[in-house]
Design a protein around this motif. Structure first.
Motif, PDB file in Angstrom:
ATOM      1  N   ILE A 139       0.855  -1.181   0.000  1.00  0.00           N
ATOM      2  CA  ILE A 139       0.000   0.000   0.000  1.00  0.00           C
ATOM      3  C   ILE A 139       0.889   1.228   0.000  1.00  0.00           C
ATOM      4  O   ILE A 139       1.746   1.401   0.860  1.00  0.00           O
ATOM      5  CB  ILE A 139      -0.913   0.044   1.260  1.00  0.00           C
ATOM      6  CG1 ILE A 139      -1.969  -1.062   1.225  1.00  0.00           C
ATOM      7  CG2 ILE A 139      -1.611   1.407   1.374  1.00  0.00           C
ATOM      8  CD1 ILE A 139      -3.065  -0.899   0.190  1.00  0.00           C
ATOM      9  N   CYS A 174      -2.281  -2.684   7.606  1.00  0.00           N
ATOM     10  CA  CYS A 174      -2.791  -1.441   7.023  1.00  0.00           C
ATOM     11  C   CYS A 174      -4.125  -1.081   7.647  1.00  0.00           C
ATOM     12  O   CYS A 174      -4.988  -1.939   7.836  1.00  0.00           O
ATOM     13  CB  CYS A 174      -2.960  -1.575   5.510  1.00  0.00           C
ATOM     14  SG  CYS A 174      -3.527  -0.038   4.749  1.00  0.00           S
ATOM     15  N   VAL A 175      -4.295   0.187   7.928  1.00  0.00           N
ATOM     16  CA  VAL A 175      -5.543   0.675   8.525  1.00  0.00           C
ATOM     17  C   VAL A 175      -6.722   0.445   7.584  1.00  0.00           C
ATOM     18  O   VAL A 175      -7.871   0.350   8.030  1.00  0.00           O
ATOM     19  CB  VAL A 175      -5.392   2.173   8.889  1.00  0.00           C
ATOM     20  CG1 VAL A 175      -5.306   3.041   7.629  1.00  0.00           C
ATOM     21  CG2 VAL A 175      -6.506   2.653   9.784  1.00  0.00           C
ATOM     22  N   PHE A 208       0.197   3.582   8.036  1.00  0.00           N
ATOM     23  CA  PHE A 208       0.089   4.979   7.565  1.00  0.00           C
ATOM     24  C   PHE A 208       0.586   5.994   8.585  1.00  0.00           C
ATOM     25  O   PHE A 208       0.794   7.147   8.239  1.00  0.00           O
ATOM     26  CB  PHE A 208      -1.355   5.297   7.133  1.00  0.00           C
ATOM     27  CG  PHE A 208      -2.311   5.630   8.254  1.00  0.00           C
ATOM     28  CD1 PHE A 208      -2.705   4.682   9.174  1.00  0.00           C
ATOM     29  CD2 PHE A 208      -2.836   6.914   8.375  1.00  0.00           C
ATOM     30  CE1 PHE A 208      -3.598   4.993  10.195  1.00  0.00           C
ATOM     31  CE2 PHE A 208      -3.727   7.243   9.387  1.00  0.00           C
ATOM     32  CZ  PHE A 208      -4.106   6.270  10.298  1.00  0.00           C
TER      33      PHE A 208
END
Ligand code: MTE
Ligand code: MO
Length: 535
Positions: free
Chosen positions: A256, A303-304, A391
């Motif tokens: 990502i 990943c969020v 992130f």
């Protein structure tokens, strides 16, 4: 001109516009990929759209397409260009000069986008300019031989008049004539389109070649770790076929980021600058980093945007140097509470200073599973911080650590509606049986993974249909910062359709909530739930 002929001409105009555009992008892309890959027009256009896209639109795209989100973006950009070109082509039947001007203007959009990139060089626009020239030439050629000009234009313009002549019986300009047979026109347009498509495909192949070459050129030789990661016991894996392996290979690791192609960074040119609210600014080169006593740690990154049950999570063995030690050299000011890490590509992440100075293995990582980082995963250096979503912590291609305050600076995703701080929430997923799997009758074996970085997994429970929560067997824990596999069995499950639900509890006693919510601003929640059939 009768309406039918006019419609046929318009259609030819549309085809001419599209063929010219495919040619333009194909040629420009191929040349760019060979010389200046990050200036390929289609890629750069798609890239320019990313920061403009509303977060509400990005998330569903990532959820739907996962790692293919970039392909989807490039394809939609291409589709947009083709639609625009079709409209311009249709216009060309009556307004040839205007249409040609519009085609050039539209072609200049990627030129401008390429030129205003922070890393732009003057030569970067050349491939696209060549592409535009070829595209416009093809456009005019197809129009000239394929679409008769209007009567007015034909009589005023001897060139066009002559072009019409070969198709008409007389030397008089005849507006309704078909100068090129349908077969020849579509044959030519098809050939141009095919050449364009082949060049686009060739450009893509070149990309993978140069990326591999880039990785090979990056002959970064990693030192042996001064401190090795704990050994992974066999019991860290359950024996359920079809569950994901404990260590994720780099090629299978989710990706990502906001760049369409990873920046190509020469490790000898790379440096990390630690600055901001510090007593002493510190700069390290790659040689400096490789000379340090590096440590190896297994850390699960998440990943969020990972949907409940999703696969935007991976576990690797990272080699790097504790950020804590680097910050200690710079001596952060007591007022500071955040480190804004900057990437080569402009991305930033805000990490609580405490998470980088406490005893967790927050790393400036240079290695992944015994190899240098791949370009996609941050070559030559990135951050990996246990317990925080990527992130707000895992900056790839990291070049700067700016010591600052949360009330002074904000990071890339914070500016787009996501939280400034985001610790990873306890999560679990079912991997076997797969969704909608057909399972033979009898005892059903269920397996999956759970994670609660920084706390560790205490318990996993599974539920068949509306039954009771049953405790799953946990595989051996490797560290609290790594995911943990689990397995369970249900005896004599009757034929028919069934559901399974899973929930995990961390060592602080937090039970994974059943409450469903969206991933923005700080991760989706809810229990993973699958359907399967016993036959
Ligand atoms: N430079 C840069 N670093 C980045 C990102 C990014 O967009 N740009 N994305 C972050 C996010 S959202 C995540 S989840 C992780 C993913 O790392 P991976 O692609 O190696 O799995 O990288 C982080 N680091
Ligand atoms: Mo992420």
């Amino acid at each position: 001109m009768n309406r039918k002929t006019r419609a046929a001409h318009r259609f030819r105009g549309v085809v001419a516009g599209i063929a010219a555009t495919v040619m333009m992008f194909g040629l420009a892309d191929l040349i760019a990929r060979a010389f200046t890959p990050s200036a390929a027009p289609l890629l750069t256009l798609g890239q320019a759209i990313i920061p403009l896209a509303p977060p509400a639109a990005i998330k569903p795209v990532i959820a739907l397409f996962g790692d293919n989100d970039k392909l989807v973006l490039v394809l939609s950009t291409g589709l947009g260009a083709i639609i625009l070109a079709g409209i311009i082509g249709a216009l060309a039947v009556s307004r040839r000069r205007l249409a040609t001007t519009l085609l050039v203007v539209a072609g200049l959009i990627p030129v401008i986008v390429i030129f205003i990139r922070p890393e732009a060089g003057a030569l970067d626009i050349i491939p696209t300019l060549i592409g535009i020239a070829a595209g416009v030439a093809v456009f005019l050629l197809l129009l000239r031989f394929g679409v008769p000009a209007t009567f007015a234009e034909a009589t005023n313009n001897p060139d066009v008049a002559r072009s019409i002549a070969p198709g008409s019986q007389t030397s008089e300009p005849a507006p309704t004539s078909e100068p090129f047979s349908r077969r020849r026109f579509f044959g030519l347009a098809g050939a141009v389109g095919a050449i364009g498509a082949v060049t686009i495909a060739a450009g893509q192949t070149l990309v993978s070649l140069t990326q591999e070459a880039g990785a090979a050129v990056a002959k970064l030789v990693l030192p042996n770790p001064a401190k090795k990661a704990v050994a992974i016991p066999a019991a860290a894996n359950t024996d359920i076929d079809g569950t994901v392996p404990f260590v994720t290979e780099a090629k299978d690791f989710y990706r990502i980021d906001t760049v369409l192609s990873p920046p190509v960074i020469d490790s000898e040119q790379w440096s990390l600058r630690i600055h901001g609210m510090v007593e002493e600014e510190v700069t390290l080169t790659m040689d400096d980093v490789l000379d340090l006593p590096l440590e190896e740690h297994h850390i699960t990154l998440t990943c969020v945007s990972n949907p409940v049950g999703g696969d935007l999570v991976g576990n690797a063995t990272w080699l790097g140097y504790p950020v804590r030690e680097l910050l200690a050299r710079a001596r952060p000011n007591s007022q500071a509470d955040m480190v804004l890490s900057h990437s080569f590509d402009g991305f930033t992440a805000s990490t609580p200073l405490g998470a980088l100075t406490d005893d967790r293995a927050a790393l400036l990582a240079v290695g992944m599973n015994g190899q240098p980082l791949t370009p996609i995963h941050g070559f030559p250096a990135r951050l990996v911080v246990p317990g925080l979503y990527g992130f707000v912590s895992a900056t790839k291609w990291v070049t700067e650590l700016e010591v600052t305050r949360f009330d002074e600076k904000t990071a890339y995703w914070t500016d787009r509606g996501w939280d400034a701080k985001a610790p990873i929430l306890v999560a679990s997923r079912i991997e076997v049986p797969g969704p909608l799997a057909k399972v033979p009758a009898g005892d059903i074996r269920v397996g999956g993974t759970a994670w609660a970085q920084r706390s560790g997994i205490e318990r996993v429970e599974v539920k068949l249909d509306d039954g009771e929560w049953t405790q799953a067997d946990l595989a051996e824990e490797v560290t609290i910062d790594t995911w943990r596999q689990w397995r369970a069995e249900f005896a004599e499950v009757a034929a028919g359709s069934h559901t399974l639900t899973v929930r995990a509890t961390d060592k602080d006693g937090t039970v994974q909530t059943a409450k469903r919510r969206d991933s923005i601003p700080n991760s989706a929640t809810g229990h993973h739930h699958i359907q399967f059939r016993v036959e």
